[in-house]
Design a protein around this motif. Structure first.
Motif, short mmCIF file in Angstrom:
data_model
loop_
_atom_site.label_atom_id
_atom_site.label_comp_id
_atom_site.label_asym_id
_atom_site.label_seq_id
_atom_site.Cartn_x
_atom_site.Cartn_y
_atom_site.Cartn_z
N LEU A 165 0.88 -1.20 0.02
CA LEU A 165 -0.15 -0.13 -0.03
C LEU A 165 0.78 1.13 0.05
CD1 LEU A 165 -2.80 -1.24 2.58
CD2 LEU A 165 -2.91 -0.73 0.20
N GLU A 166 1.96 1.21 0.87
CA GLU A 166 2.83 2.34 0.89
C GLU A 166 3.39 2.49 -0.51
OE1 GLU A 166 6.90 3.71 3.31
OE2 GLU A 166 6.17 1.40 3.37
N ALA A 209 0.70 -6.25 17.52
CA ALA A 209 0.80 -7.57 17.64
C ALA A 209 1.78 -8.22 18.02
CB ALA A 209 0.18 -8.32 16.45
N GLN A 210 2.97 -7.71 17.65
CA GLN A 210 4.51 -8.07 18.02
C GLN A 210 5.16 -6.99 18.15
OE1 GLN A 210 5.74 -10.66 14.72
NE2 GLN A 210 4.48 -12.34 15.59
N PRO A 211 5.16 -6.18 19.38
CA PRO A 211 5.95 -4.82 19.77
C PRO A 211 7.20 -5.06 19.66
CG PRO A 211 4.66 -5.66 21.78
CD PRO A 211 4.08 -6.54 20.53
N GLU A 212 7.79 -6.30 19.87
CA GLU A 212 9.17 -6.45 19.96
C GLU A 212 9.85 -6.97 18.41
OE1 GLU A 212 10.15 -9.20 22.98
OE2 GLU A 212 9.12 -7.84 24.44
N ASN A 213 9.04 -6.97 17.63
CA ASN A 213 9.36 -7.55 16.25
C ASN A 213 10.00 -6.34 15.46
OD1 ASN A 213 9.00 -7.68 13.19
ND2 ASN A 213 8.72 -9.67 13.80
N ILE A 214 11.34 -6.55 15.20
CA ILE A 214 12.20 -5.64 14.48
C ILE A 214 11.81 -5.11 13.25
CG2 ILE A 214 14.56 -5.06 13.47
CD1 ILE A 214 15.55 -7.07 15.72
N ALA A 215 11.25 -6.04 12.30
CA ALA A 215 10.81 -5.41 10.90
C ALA A 215 9.64 -4.71 10.99
CB ALA A 215 10.63 -6.78 10.07
N SER A 216 8.45 -5.15 11.99
CA SER A 216 7.41 -4.42 11.99
C SER A 216 7.76 -3.10 12.55
CB SER A 216 6.40 -5.19 12.90
OG SER A 216 6.15 -6.30 12.55
N ALA A 217 8.36 -2.64 13.62
CA ALA A 217 8.92 -1.44 14.28
C ALA A 217 9.51 -0.66 13.38
CB ALA A 217 9.64 -1.78 15.56
N LEU A 218 10.52 -1.07 12.49
CA LEU A 218 11.14 -0.34 11.85
C LEU A 218 10.49 0.23 10.36
CD1 LEU A 218 14.84 -1.96 11.48
CD2 LEU A 218 13.86 -0.42 12.99
N ASN A 219 9.51 -0.70 9.93
CA ASN A 219 8.83 -0.33 8.77
C ASN A 219 7.70 0.78 9.27
OD1 ASN A 219 9.11 -1.78 6.39
ND2 ASN A 219 8.63 -3.80 7.64
N LEU A 220 7.12 0.57 10.40
CA LEU A 220 6.17 1.67 11.31
C LEU A 220 7.07 2.71 11.14
CD1 LEU A 220 3.35 2.61 12.14
CD2 LEU A 220 3.94 1.45 14.40
N ALA A 221 8.27 2.82 11.77
CA ALA A 221 8.91 4.02 12.20
C ALA A 221 9.28 4.74 10.84
CB ALA A 221 10.24 3.66 12.74
N ARG A 222 9.44 3.97 9.78
CA ARG A 222 9.87 4.95 8.55
C ARG A 222 8.52 5.62 7.86
NH1 ARG A 222 10.22 0.81 5.75
NH2 ARG A 222 8.05 0.73 4.77
N VAL A 223 7.40 4.93 8.08
CA VAL A 223 6.15 5.46 7.56
C VAL A 223 5.89 6.86 8.49
CG1 VAL A 223 3.62 5.24 7.37
CG2 VAL A 223 5.31 3.45 6.39
N TYR A 224 6.14 6.55 9.81
CA TYR A 224 5.78 7.86 10.63
C TYR A 224 6.71 8.90 10.13
CZ TYR A 224 2.79 5.52 13.99
OH TYR A 224 1.91 4.67 14.81
N ARG A 282 12.85 8.92 2.91
CA ARG A 282 13.03 7.50 2.46
C ARG A 282 14.37 7.16 2.69
NH1 ARG A 282 9.08 4.67 2.22
NH2 ARG A 282 8.49 4.29 0.20
N TRP A 283 14.43 5.74 2.83
CA TRP A 283 15.76 5.56 2.73
C TRP A 283 16.08 4.28 1.57
CZ3 TRP A 283 12.40 6.27 6.64
CH2 TRP A 283 12.75 7.11 7.36
N SER A 284 17.06 4.32 1.04
CA SER A 284 17.17 3.16 0.09
C SER A 284 18.33 2.55 -0.07
CB SER A 284 16.93 3.85 -1.45
OG SER A 284 17.89 4.63 -1.75
N LYS A 327 -1.57 6.38 4.62
CA LYS A 327 -2.50 6.15 5.80
C LYS A 327 -2.82 5.11 6.07
CE LYS A 327 -3.42 11.53 5.90
NZ LYS A 327 -4.75 12.38 5.65
N GLU A 328 -3.41 4.25 4.98
CA GLU A 328 -3.59 2.77 4.99
C GLU A 328 -2.66 2.00 5.38
OE1 GLU A 328 -4.23 5.23 2.69
OE2 GLU A 328 -6.16 5.30 2.25
N ALA A 329 -1.29 2.32 4.88
CA ALA A 329 -0.10 1.56 5.16
C ALA A 329 0.33 1.57 6.67
CB ALA A 329 1.00 2.03 4.32
N ALA A 330 0.19 2.98 7.29
CA ALA A 330 0.37 3.09 8.50
C ALA A 330 -0.27 2.28 9.52
CB ALA A 330 0.19 4.71 8.74
#
Length: 425
Positions: A87-88, A106-121, A423-425, A94-97
């Motif tokens: 979606l992003e 669901a998994q607050p300690e999951n690295i990938a989930s947190a980093l993806n959310l941080a990026r969108v924020y 954005r980071w690439s 916003k839908e992606a966020a």
């Protein structure tokens, strides 16, 4: 036009994790993909189909498959994250966020989930929220280099420069050859205005990883800050040689082109940047200004509308849309709607702000149009047959239709370097 700073700085770390969970390889310079996983369940089958679509950049189809995947297996959090990434990439930030938030919850300690959310924020300008979402991950993985490098980026964006440098140094204590941490320190010094020191660290980072296009992008930023935009363009183009789809380099070239009033190149560069992943308030609105400069009123209006939908707090976009409606499209109804919306959105708008006069002028025109033309009696002002005025229009003063418009600020004279990683690439 709204005055803004529009050149993107690129750190590299968050980008390298962009699509990691999707097993498409990193969102960097190469199109090398890891082998697709073997599907053992129907949910995993949909997941793999989503990966295939993602590798072909068919984001709507990828989103569809990933949504079906976690609908079949709610425990497959990676499918939800990949749905959000799709979606992003398709521009639905916003839908992606919202999906990233659900995955992180669901998994607050999951690295990938947190980093993806941080990026969108960060892309949405919510740097404080980006920092908060990393706290549980930092607690669970205090020595993880990826998390530390990412946190250093967030701290810098939050202007906590000393903490950012110290966090990056923690990485270097574990790995002295870590190019990401070296680069992060360089960017932090740049934000602190220490450009010579910043360039030293970036050059060192380039020695550690000569294939990192983002380093060239950031070296270009150093040159642009020194006022050497020709050299900056050279560095950005060097980055594009390594990564032709580097969205940040395209955005930076677009910013300089906009400053030079090269609206065609600016529009093309921003369009490439957005399609490559840098969809933010700044890049979206900058594309609108470039289209406006090209006198493409309809396209500019549509683009500003998309930018405003993405960033409703940017009320100046309403004024920009009103001006396009009036000056380029000659649509007074559209102009009035946007000018009035702008007027209502500004609680402390100065009494002498020109939007008030524009609204009054348009309303006066509309009132005169509704009243219809005024016919003069034959003996009061009409020219006689054969007179010197035959065949000529009466000089009635300025036409009511020629309402004096306020010339917008020239975006090309004020577009500088965007001081925010988007954005980071």
């Amino acid at each position: 036009m709204k005055k803004s700073n529009i050149i993107v700085r690129q750190s590299g770390q968050l980008a390298s994790l962009f699509l990691a969970l999707m097993l498409w390889g990193c969102a960097g310079t190469q199109n090398k993909f890891e082998p697709l996983p073997e599907a053992k369940t129907p949910a995993e089958g949909k997941f793999v189909e989503g990966l295939k679509a993602g590798r072909e950049a068919n984001w709507p189809l990828a989103a569809k498959y990933f949504a079906k995947s976690y609908a079949l297996d709610a425990g497959l959090i990676s499918a939800k994250v990949n749905h959000a990434i799709s979606l992003e990439r398709h521009g639905e930030m916003k839908e992606a966020a919202a999906l990233f938030e659900a995955a992180a919850k669901a998994q607050p300690e999951n690295i990938a989930s947190a980093l993806n959310l941080a990026r969108v924020y960060v892309a949405l300008g919510r740097v404080g929220d980006a920092s908060k979402v990393l706290h549980p991950v930092l607690k669970a993985h205090p020595d993880d280099i990826d998390v530390l490098n990412t946190y250093a980026v967030i701290l810098r964006l939050d202007k906590k420069f000393i903490e950012a440098i110290n966090t990056a140094r923690k990485v270097l204590m574990k790995d002295q050859t870590n190019a990401e941490a070296t680069k992060s320190i360089g960017l932090t010094y740049a934000d602190m205005g220490k450009l010579t020191l910043a360039e030293t660290f970036l050059r060192n980072a380039l020695k550690l990883n000569e294939k990192d296009a983002s380093i060239f992008v950031n070296l270009g930023l150093m040159q642009a800050r020194r006022g050497n935009e020709q050299r900056a363009l050279f560095e950005f183009e060097q980055g594009l040689k390594l990564a032709p789809d580097n969205a940040v380099a395209h955005a930076n070239i677009g910013a300089i082109a906009l400053r030079w009033r090269d609206y065609g190149r600016a529009a093309a560069s921003y369009d490439k940047a957005i399609k490559s992943g840098v969809l933010t308030c700044d890049t979206s609105s900058a594309l609108g200004y470039a289209l406006e400069g090209m006198q493409k009123g309809k396209d500019a209006l549509a683009q500003f509308g998309r930018a405003y939908a993405l960033c409703p707090a940017e009320k100046e976009l309403l004024f920009a849309m009103g001006n396009i409606c009036m000056a380029q499209l000659r649509d007074n109804k559209c102009a009035l709607e946007n000018f009035e919306a702008y007027q209502k959105s500004k609680q402390n708008l100065a009494k002498d702000h020109h939007v008030h006069g524009l609204i009054d002028a348009i309303r006066a025109m509309q009132a005169e149009e509704e009243a219809g033309p005024v016919e003069l009696p034959q003996d009061e002002g009409a020219p006689q047959e054969g007179g010197e005025n035959e065949g000529q229009a009466l000089d009635a003063g300025p036409s009511e239709g020629n309402v004096e418009t306020v010339k917008p600020d020239d975006a090309a004279s004020s577009i500088l370097l965007l001081n925010t990683e988007t954005r980071w690439s």
